[in-house]
Design an enzyme around this catalytic site. Structure first.
Site, PDB file in Angstrom:
ATOM      1  N   LYS A  78     -18.936 -39.044 -41.531  1.00 24.33           N
ATOM      2  CA  LYS A  78     -18.394 -39.414 -42.845  1.00 24.33           C
ATOM      3  C   LYS A  78     -17.280 -40.446 -42.664  1.00 24.33           C
ATOM      4  O   LYS A  78     -16.409 -40.275 -41.795  1.00 24.33           O
ATOM      5  CB  LYS A  78     -17.868 -38.150 -43.524  1.00 24.33           C
ATOM      6  CG  LYS A  78     -17.291 -38.342 -44.909  1.00 24.33           C
ATOM      7  CD  LYS A  78     -16.822 -37.000 -45.455  1.00 24.33           C
ATOM      8  CE  LYS A  78     -16.275 -37.090 -46.858  1.00 24.33           C
ATOM      9  NZ  LYS A  78     -15.859 -35.760 -47.381  1.00 24.33           N
ATOM     10  N   SER A 154     -17.953 -34.446 -51.366  1.00 23.51           N
ATOM     11  CA  SER A 154     -17.872 -35.862 -51.093  1.00 23.51           C
ATOM     12  C   SER A 154     -18.549 -36.279 -49.783  1.00 23.51           C
ATOM     13  O   SER A 154     -18.588 -37.464 -49.480  1.00 23.51           O
ATOM     14  CB  SER A 154     -16.403 -36.284 -51.032  1.00 23.51           C
ATOM     15  OG  SER A 154     -15.732 -35.574 -49.986  1.00 23.51           O
ATOM     16  N   SER A 178     -16.516 -30.031 -50.264  1.00 25.91           N
ATOM     17  CA  SER A 178     -17.212 -31.294 -49.983  1.00 25.91           C
ATOM     18  C   SER A 178     -18.176 -31.277 -48.806  1.00 25.91           C
ATOM     19  O   SER A 178     -18.907 -32.249 -48.609  1.00 25.91           O
ATOM     20  CB  SER A 178     -16.195 -32.416 -49.779  1.00 25.91           C
ATOM     21  OG  SER A 178     -15.591 -32.754 -50.992  1.00 25.91           O
TER      22      SER A 178
END
Lengths: 465, 69
Positions: A78, A154, A178
């Site tokens: 990420k 996210s 997330s």
């Protein structure tokens, strides 16, 4: 239909000579070339570096140097986590790109030392918060089960990258859900470890006392293999705790017989969950009962305070980090991001102290309830509904009340999301399994046992490599 | 003062204290959110916490800072 590859299966293929790491990486890039333009998985791909790493992994394996289950395995990171290969954008126009010059954070370094091959940086929501934002020059991640649906956030690109077969696993971060939300919405497995088990340095902070770095992959086995490498104190993050080293894969096969599972029956969870999701949850609970688990219905004390507190406190913590940048670059932030973070300015110092005091009280009460009921784990739906559409409805699914994840960020306890079925629109639903602090092995073992009973985690979406 | 006007004035003051000068439409958006945000926060004062619970546990000794043990 052939089953999708997992880290475990790919590792077997590497060791049997059925495949090489170079094969895996080349196939992953071919899949990404085809899928990424639609899926919005990647912010940056390290094509040459990953092939070089794969060649080195193959050479090491041929020379008898086997680094374990992640050796030669393609992973995505990420893009709020720093890596050696390039800048960290946090998917924001406001991020100082020199921030990432620090190179690999400890977790990325540990994965690399265990032989993993870093494919590139995956998409997120701006600064790991906010909503899909079509107004900024970044990809909008889409759900491989239906491209008109969101991936959840996210850790969006890691979630849809694993689900679509572009990568076998990857890193996400979880401040209010997330890791677990994109795991649930994309039909993969995601683990939020115990706070303090995995160092957070090298991660752009959101809510410093609620942030966790966790793995997403197809299965609990794969997540256990990743966590084994990721866990362990590091002097760069003083919130980490010295614990005995654990091989979480070795702890997976304890089964469900004799365990006591508490099904969370709080009104907030029930009211924030659709009928279909609740029916799917009951099927999952019944499957675990049939496998020998004892089932209890329990009410978690101060649940709403824990859940809401995570959002309130993370806004304040995020505001502390972003204040000067918000003042100077307000218009460069996405509107959803800036209007969320700035709410931290509307909460005063006494409020934050009181929220944190209640957090301490709640943590004790929840721990006492779990002990008095003799629970090994708690379960709930990860979310009340399947993934929301980008436009035209889905307000229930987007409601904070439908997200059953943030209370466990306030607790700091480990929480795993595993696929448990589908909604009427064919969208995946997640089962959340929660354990006591540092009982990550128990949580993963329950998830693994459930995945021996079902094959929801092996279902392929329509958009797949 | 009208409650909505008062909310907007509070929000403007808090933003200004944080060094923020943002567009009027976004101040208006935050002013609309403010009452529910305030209600959410006020709930925390209704939970009995006793006198001894602190927000963070502070300990003077710290091995990393070279304390004697």
């Amino acid at each position: 239909m052939t089953q999708p590859w997992t880290i475990r299966k790919a590792g077997d293929a590497l060791r049997s000579g059925e495949a090489t790491s170079v094969d895996l990486i080349r196939e992953a890039h071919v899949a990404a070339d085809r899928l990424d333009p639609q899926m919005g998985t990647w912010l940056d791909r390290y094509t040459e570096q990953s092939l070089t790493s794969a060649e080195a992994a193959d050479a090491a394996l041929a020379a008898g140097q086997d680094l374990g289950p992640l050796h030669g395995i393609p992973l995505g990171i990420k893009d709020i986590l720093s890596t050696d290969e390039g800048p960290t954008t946090a998917q924001s126009l406001t991020m100082d790109h020199t921030w990432g010059d620090q190179g690999d954070g400890p977790v990325v370094a540990r994965l690399r030392a265990a032989g993993a091959v870093i494919m590139g940086k995956t998409t997120t929501m701006e600064y790991a918060i906010g909503r899909p934002d079509f107004s900024k020059p970044f990809p909008v991640p889409r759900n491989p089960w239906n491209l008109e649906r969101w991936t959840g956030g996210s850790s969006s690109g890691t979630g849809n990258g694993v689900a679509s077969g572009q990568i076998l696993g990857g890193l996400g971060t979880d401040t209010g859900g997330s890791v677990r939300l994109p795991a649930a919405y994309n039909g993969v497995t995601g683990h939020k470890p115990t706070f303090g088990l995995v160092p957070k340095s090298g991660c752009v902070p959101l809510g410093m006392s609620y942030d966790h770095i966790g793995p997403l992959a197809r299965s609990a086995w794969d997540c256990a293999a990743m966590l084994t490498v990721m866990a362990g104190a590091d002097p760069s993050d003083r919130t980490t705790v010295e614990r005995p080293e654990i091989d979480y894969v070795q702890r997976l096969d304890r089964g469900l017989a004799g365990l006591t599972i508490g099904v969370i029956a709080n009104d907030q969870v029930v009211d924030g969950t659709g009928d279909t999701t609740m029916a799917v949850l009951e099927e999952a609970v019944e499957a675990m009962a049939q496998a020998g688990a004892n089932i209890k219905r329990v009410v978690v004390p101060l649940y709403e305070e824990l859940a809401t507190g995570a959002f309130l406190a993370l806004q304040a913590e995020a505001f502390a980090w972003h204040r000067d940048r918000l003042a100077s670059q307000w218009g460069d932030y996405g509107r959803p991001t800036r209007l969320t973070i700035v709410q931290g300015a509307l909460i005063n110092a006494g409020d934050i102290v009181q929220i944190e005091r209640v957090r301490q009280v709640a943590r004790r009460q929840v721990a006492a309830m779990v002990a008095s009921e003799g629970l090994d784990v708690l379960v709930s739906p990860t979310t009340g509904y399947g993934a929301a559409p980008f436009t035209g409805g889905g307000t229930e699914a987007l409601s904070i009340r439908a997200l059953h994840t943030p209370a466990w960020n306030s607790m700091g306890w480990p929480a795993l999301s595993v696929p448990m079925g589908f909604d009427p629109d064919g969208l995946p639903l997640g089962l959340q399994i929660i354990g006591r602090a540092f009982a990550d092995g128990m949580v993963l073992a329950v998830g693994h046992a459930y995945q021996q009973l079902t094959d929801w985690h092996l279902q392929k979406p329509p958009h797949h490599a | 003062m009208d409650e909505a006007v008062e909310d907007e004035a509070i929000v403007r003051a808090l933003l200004a204290a944080g060094g923020l000068d943002i567009p009027d439409d976004e101040v208006g958006r935050l002013a609309k959110l403010y009452p529910s945000l305030r209600r959410s926060v006020d709930r925390y004062y209704e939970v009995p916490t006793g006198d001894e619970v602190t927000a963070a546990v502070f300990r003077a000794e710290d091995q990393d800072l070279g304390d004697e043990r």
